[in-house]
Design an enzyme around this catalytic site. Structure first.
Site, PDB file in Angstrom:
ATOM      1  CE  LYS A  83      -3.226   2.006   4.683  1.00  0.00           C
ATOM      2  NZ  LYS A  83      -2.846   1.127   3.630  1.00  0.00           N
ATOM      3  CB  SER A 139      -0.967   0.023   1.177  1.00  0.00           C
ATOM      4  OG  SER A 139      -0.279   0.185   2.385  1.00  0.00           O
TER       5      SER A 139
END
Length: 185
Positions: free
Chosen positions: A83, A39
């Site tokens: 993130k 990710s």
């Protein structure tokens, strides 16, 4: 025999003290933890990358848009996610239109919606996070904005253990993680 027991006890005492010191340091100042998954490519590797997370930024303290964070996953608090913050409290965010129906029945209001665009305002006390590799990221587009209380720290550096640590007097694999967000306003 008695001397060997005393020596063993002394060594065990130092090991326990060292472990406690490391635990307090990781809980209070800097956490060193492994990341896995695609990710955050190309910022973080998909395997054998370890990040340094600065605990000063826990609970969202002094964070800015563009910072990379470590947070508890809202749908599974036993997992952590890495993130990038792409929306701060009060920001109006374009939700990925390819993720239709994720926000149907959600309690948060969608500010504006048509067949091509869905927007949501990030609530107070929350941030919107996405992975740098959007095609392979489960992030706020799938589990919504995350409360600042779930933020455990800001990623300040990473170590790539796919490379040798030390070679010819040079440290390999260590790199700072920069906030590359450019405010165009």
């Amino acid at each position: 025999m008695l001397d060997s027991v005393k020596t063993f006890t002394k060594i065990l005492s130092y090991i326990i003290r060292g472990g406690c010191t490391i635990h307090v340091f990781q809980s209070t100042f800097i956490e060193f933890t492994e990341t896995r998954g695609e990710s955050m490519l190309p910022t973080l590797n998909s395997a054998n990358d370890f990040v340094f997370s600065d605990k000063h930024y826990r609970n969202g303290r002094d964070l800015k848009i563009g910072d990379c964070i470590v947070a508890l996953k809202p749908t599974d608090p036993d997992q952590r996610v890495c993130k990038r913050i792409t929306g701060m409290p009060g920001d109006l965010i374009l939700i990925d239109p390819s993720l239709k129906n994720y926000y149907n029945g959600n309690k948060q209001e969608i500010e504006f919606e048509d067949s091509f665009n869905k927007y949501i305002r990030v609530p107070k006390g929350h941030v919107w996070v996405t992975g740098d590799n959007l095609a392979h990221s489960l992030d706020s587009r799938s589990y919504n904005s995350i409360p600042l209380g779930l933020v455990k720290g800001k990623i300040i550096a990473a170590n790539d253990f796919n490379k040798p640590f030390w070679e010819n007097g040079v440290i390999y694999g260590f790199r700072k993680i920069e906030n590359n967000y450019v405010d165009e306003a």
